[in-house]
Motif scaffolding. Structure first.
Motif, PDB file in Angstrom:
ATOM      1  N   UNK A  76     -56.806 -88.250 -42.338  1.00 27.06           N
ATOM      2  CA  UNK A  76     -57.227 -86.871 -42.608  1.00 27.06           C
ATOM      3  C   UNK A  76     -58.081 -86.324 -41.473  1.00 27.06           C
ATOM      4  N   UNK A  77     -59.038 -87.133 -41.021  1.00 27.14           N
ATOM      5  CA  UNK A  77     -59.906 -86.709 -39.913  1.00 27.14           C
ATOM      6  C   UNK A  77     -59.281 -86.998 -38.555  1.00 27.14           C
ATOM      7  N   UNK A  78     -58.163 -87.700 -38.559  1.00 25.26           N
ATOM      8  CA  UNK A  78     -57.426 -88.064 -37.337  1.00 25.26           C
ATOM      9  C   UNK A  78     -58.303 -88.834 -36.351  1.00 25.26           C
ATOM     10  N   UNK A 104     -54.164 -99.529 -26.511  1.00 22.12           N
ATOM     11  CA  UNK A 104     -54.501 -99.261 -27.915  1.00 22.12           C
ATOM     12  C   UNK A 104     -54.759 -97.772 -28.136  1.00 22.12           C
ATOM     13  N   UNK A 105     -55.304 -97.091 -27.129  1.00 22.06           N
ATOM     14  CA  UNK A 105     -55.526 -95.643 -27.242  1.00 22.06           C
ATOM     15  C   UNK A 105     -54.192 -94.912 -27.349  1.00 22.06           C
ATOM     16  N   UNK A 106     -53.241 -95.290 -26.515  1.00 22.51           N
ATOM     17  CA  UNK A 106     -51.900 -94.685 -26.577  1.00 22.51           C
ATOM     18  C   UNK A 106     -51.272 -94.937 -27.943  1.00 22.51           C
ATOM     19  N   UNK A 107     -51.399 -96.158 -28.439  1.00 22.19           N
ATOM     20  CA  UNK A 107     -50.871 -96.492 -29.761  1.00 22.19           C
ATOM     21  C   UNK A 107     -51.513 -95.595 -30.830  1.00 22.19           C
ATOM     22  N   UNK A 108     -52.829 -95.456 -30.772  1.00 28.25           N
ATOM     23  CA  UNK A 108     -53.546 -94.665 -31.783  1.00 28.25           C
ATOM     24  C   UNK A 108     -53.120 -93.198 -31.741  1.00 28.25           C
ATOM     25  N   UNK A 109     -52.990 -92.648 -30.550  1.00 27.82           N
ATOM     26  CA  UNK A 109     -52.643 -91.236 -30.419  1.00 27.82           C
ATOM     27  C   UNK A 109     -51.169 -90.971 -30.737  1.00 27.82           C
ATOM     28  N   UNK A 114     -53.642 -90.103 -34.369  1.00 25.53           N
ATOM     29  CA  UNK A 114     -55.078 -89.852 -34.288  1.00 25.53           C
ATOM     30  C   UNK A 114     -55.378 -88.954 -33.089  1.00 25.53           C
ATOM     31  N   UNK A 115     -56.530 -88.306 -33.150  1.00 22.02           N
ATOM     32  CA  UNK A 115     -56.938 -87.419 -32.061  1.00 22.02           C
ATOM     33  C   UNK A 115     -58.284 -87.804 -31.457  1.00 22.02           C
ATOM     34  N   UNK A 116     -59.006 -88.706 -32.115  1.00 28.58           N
ATOM     35  CA  UNK A 116     -60.323 -89.131 -31.614  1.00 28.58           C
ATOM     36  C   UNK A 116     -60.514 -90.608 -31.901  1.00 28.58           C
TER      37      UNK A 116
END
Length: 165
Positions: A76-78, A104-109, A114-116
């Motif tokens: 919800x908060x991404x 891991x950042x690329x995976x998360x985004x 996710x955005x943050x």
């Protein structure tokens, strides 16, 4: 190019072999774990619904070179929190940390939407701070004397990375 492989029970012995002291366990895992790190603690860690834990595989070496996770995943908060970052002792100091954080950042985004991303790092861990900054993270807050450990008080930087900055 490095690959993220889901962390499974069969991988526990590798990670257990990398955690050599109570001090290192606190630095790596915070208060979530107790020394000595055990199979059951890792089972509890991997059972969390809001966490994805990974081994990091380097196909050029045919070796597991690290471990990390993204937790506190809030769709919800991404946002999510990178944690439990460790490079195998034999591969430290070779630039893998920055590659792992970027992966891991690329995976998360891209995969989690996710955005943050946030993370916490103790202020004495200069190498990790440099690694995170090179991967695009910025220091947001400083918590002086944040975590007691034995007869010390450890201070912590809170860092973040936004997808669109």
């Amino acid at each position: 190019m490095l690959h993220l492989i889901p962390f499974q029970e069969k991988d526990f012995p590798i990670l257990l072999s990398w955690i050599e002291s109570p001090r290192f366990l606190m630095q790596w895992g915070g208060p979530m774990f107790n020394f000595p790190l055990t199979h059951q603690q890792l089972m509890d860690y991997t059972d969390a619904q809001d966490r994805r834990a990974f081994q990091v595989y380097d196909p050029s070496l045919d070796a597991i070179i690290g471990h990390l996770s993204i937790g506190r995943i809030d769709k919800d908060k991404k946002q999510g929190r990178i944690g439990k970052v460790i490079v195998s002792p034999e591969y430290r100091g070779k630039g893998y940390g920055q590659q792992m954080i970027q992966l891991i950042s690329t995976y998360a985004f891209q995969h989690l939407g996710l955005e943050r991303l946030t993370l916490g790092v103790f202020d004495f861990n200069k190498g990790a701070i440099r690694c995170y900054e090179k991967a695009g993270f910025t220091k947001d807050r400083y918590f002086k004397n944040h975590r007691p450990f034995e007869d010390e008080l450890w201070s912590l930087y809170e860092m973040s990375l936004n997808k669109y900055t």
